[in-house]
Scaffold this active site. Structure first.
Site, short mmCIF file in Angstrom:
data_model
loop_
_atom_site.label_atom_id
_atom_site.label_comp_id
_atom_site.label_asym_id
_atom_site.label_seq_id
_atom_site.Cartn_x
_atom_site.Cartn_y
_atom_site.Cartn_z
N PHE A 11 1.17 87.46 122.54
CA PHE A 11 1.14 88.65 121.54
C PHE A 11 -0.15 89.17 121.75
CE2 PHE A 11 -0.73 89.18 116.95
CZ PHE A 11 -0.25 90.24 116.66
N ILE A 12 -1.11 88.73 122.06
CA ILE A 12 -2.56 89.33 122.26
C ILE A 12 -2.41 89.97 123.75
CG2 ILE A 12 -5.08 89.21 122.53
CD1 ILE A 12 -4.29 87.36 120.15
N ILE A 59 -1.19 77.17 134.61
CA ILE A 59 -2.08 77.35 134.64
C ILE A 59 -2.91 76.33 134.66
CG2 ILE A 59 -3.30 79.77 133.24
CD1 ILE A 59 -4.37 77.87 130.90
N THR A 99 -2.78 72.27 127.94
CA THR A 99 -2.91 74.02 128.85
C THR A 99 -4.33 74.70 128.39
OG1 THR A 99 -0.84 74.79 128.40
CG2 THR A 99 -1.77 76.13 127.47
N THR A 133 -11.27 82.22 119.07
CA THR A 133 -11.08 81.57 117.88
C THR A 133 -11.91 81.61 117.62
OG1 THR A 133 -9.16 81.01 116.49
CG2 THR A 133 -9.83 79.31 118.71
N ASP A 134 -11.79 82.01 115.93
CA ASP A 134 -12.12 81.37 115.20
C ASP A 134 -12.75 80.40 114.76
OD1 ASP A 134 -10.83 82.60 113.58
OD2 ASP A 134 -11.11 83.46 112.30
N GLU A 135 -11.33 80.18 114.73
CA GLU A 135 -10.47 78.48 114.42
C GLU A 135 -11.60 76.99 114.23
OE1 GLU A 135 -6.87 77.35 113.10
OE2 GLU A 135 -6.65 79.29 113.60
N TYR A 158 -5.25 71.75 117.91
CA TYR A 158 -5.45 72.90 118.37
C TYR A 158 -6.98 73.43 118.88
CZ TYR A 158 -5.61 78.12 119.31
OH TYR A 158 -5.88 79.69 118.84
N SER A 161 -8.98 71.83 121.02
CA SER A 161 -8.94 72.21 122.15
C SER A 161 -9.33 73.34 122.76
CB SER A 161 -7.56 72.08 122.58
OG SER A 161 -6.14 73.52 122.40
N LYS A 162 -9.28 74.57 122.51
CA LYS A 162 -10.00 76.02 122.13
C LYS A 162 -11.13 75.35 121.80
CE LYS A 162 -8.72 78.67 123.14
NZ LYS A 162 -8.22 79.76 124.10
N ARG A 290 -0.21 72.40 104.72
CA ARG A 290 -0.46 71.83 106.33
C ARG A 290 -1.38 70.62 106.42
NH1 ARG A 290 -2.93 76.76 109.74
NH2 ARG A 290 -0.59 76.95 110.06
N GLY A 292 -4.97 69.18 107.23
CA GLY A 292 -6.24 69.42 107.64
C GLY A 292 -6.08 71.03 107.40
#
Length: 353
Positions: A11-12, A59, A99, A133-135, A158, A161-162, A290, A292
């Site tokens: 997407f991005i 990757i 990943t 990400t801001d997450e 997610y 991991s980021k 969801r 958390g």
């Protein structure tokens, strides 16, 4: 300039490549392994351009990454390849670690080996842009914003991991001197977004007369950023950002999820007057939240505005209307996705209590 964009069929990433081809004279190599979220159709408008190249590269495969980097000899690597869908990370976190963490380490090592062999001038020009990400910052209360100095507190597999990949990028700058710049963005929306995400999911479900699932009570707040504004920001950061620095990118457009859904429904009521499912807000259904689920995100983007002169061009009102119009006008794009990679099913309930 020669640029590698990882995850360029996502997407991005596809928005970044479209912007590079249309707004610069750069040559681009897209490294993407074409998982469920990678869609070559998103690059159809520039696929025939002689400055665009594609390599189906994972990757997680270090030898393939090294070969791609050494073969293309980039001046800039923009690293966007990632597993990004929070619900999927709850169901299967291992892919996110492989990943987002291992894959990022592979890219950093391949870039470091390549960079070490460059002459002095080329070394000075080279950049590695890590896109995040801001997450990674966790959840905000009712006030305040994330900034470049906010402590990390990820709450999902997610975002963890980021966060790990962000720390690797910083370490390769501090330890090896690799000229790394990092960015953390707020929630993106716009054309070509995989329909597992909130806004395209609501648009497509509404058009098909399906339930519009809203997690919990819909009070969770996100700062919304149009993907084409984000693409412009990423190019500015990659080409003019200072090595070792982080830049937060946001739209300054906070909205509750339920308000986003109602806005989409109202626009669809207007733009699809023949829909048998009007008013589309009647399809809204509140579902189990969801695990958390972060309450609120908001970005202070004053640093990128001050240092690089970037500002979003789209308000949420203008951007969301353009987004709905795009999905209405590009039915063939999303019908192919719905027929294969994702059919609108609910994910991310593993371990819910």
């Amino acid at each position: 300039m020669r640029v590698i964009v990882t995850g360029g069929a996502g997407f991005i990433g596809s928005a970044v490549i479209r912007a590079i081809i249309s707004d610069t004279d750069f040559e681009v190599l897209n490294l993407d392994c074409l998982t469920y979220a990678g869609n070559p159709d998103s690059l159809a408008s520039i696929a025939g351009n002689d400055r665009y190249h594609f390599s189906r590269t994972d990757i997680r495969d270090m030898s393939a990454v090294r070969e791609a980097v050494e073969g293309f000899r980039p001046d800039l690597i923009m690293h966007l390849a990632a597993e990004t869908h929070v619900d999927r990370s709850i169901d299967g976190p291992a892919d996110f670690i492989l990943t987002n963490v291992v894959g990022t380490a592979n890219l950093l090592e391949a870039a470091r080996a390549y960079w070490a062999g460059l002459d002095k001038d080329a070394k000075t020009r080279f950049r590695f842009h890590h896109v995040s990400t801001d997450e990674v910052f966790g959840s905000l209360g009712s006030e305040g914003q994330f900034s470049e100095t906010t402590p990390y507190a990820p709450n999902s597999p997610y975002s963890a991991s980021k966060a790990g990949s962000d720390h690797l990028a910083r370490a390769w700058y501090e330890t090896y001197g690799l000229p790394v710049v990092t960015s953390n963005c707020s929630n993106n929306y716009g054309p070509c977004q995989f329909p597992e995400k909130l806004i395209p999911l609501i648009i497509l479900n509404a058009l098909e007369g399906k339930k519009l699932p809203v997690y919990g009570t819909g009070e969770n707040v996100r700062d919304w950023l149009h993907v084409e504004d984000h693409a412009r920001a990423l190019i500015a950061i990659a080409t003019r950002g200072r090595p070792g620095e982080t830049y937060c990118v946001g739209g300054n457009e906070e909205r509750k999820n339920i308000d986003v859904v109602r806005t989409v429904c109202a626009i669809l009521d207007e733009l699809a007057p023949d829909s048998p499912h009007r008013p589309h807000s009647g399809l809204i259904t509140f579902v189990t939240d969801r695990p958390g689920h972060d309450a609120r995100y908001a970005i202070d983007a004053s640093k990128i505005e001050r240092e690089l002169g970037w500002r979003p061009r789209e308000s949420f009102e203008s951007g969301i209307r353009k987004t709905v119009e795009w999905y209405l006008d590009n039915r063939s794009w999303w019908e192919r996705v719905r027929a294969g990679a994702y059919r609108g099913e609910r994910l991310g309930l593993a371990g819910a209590v």
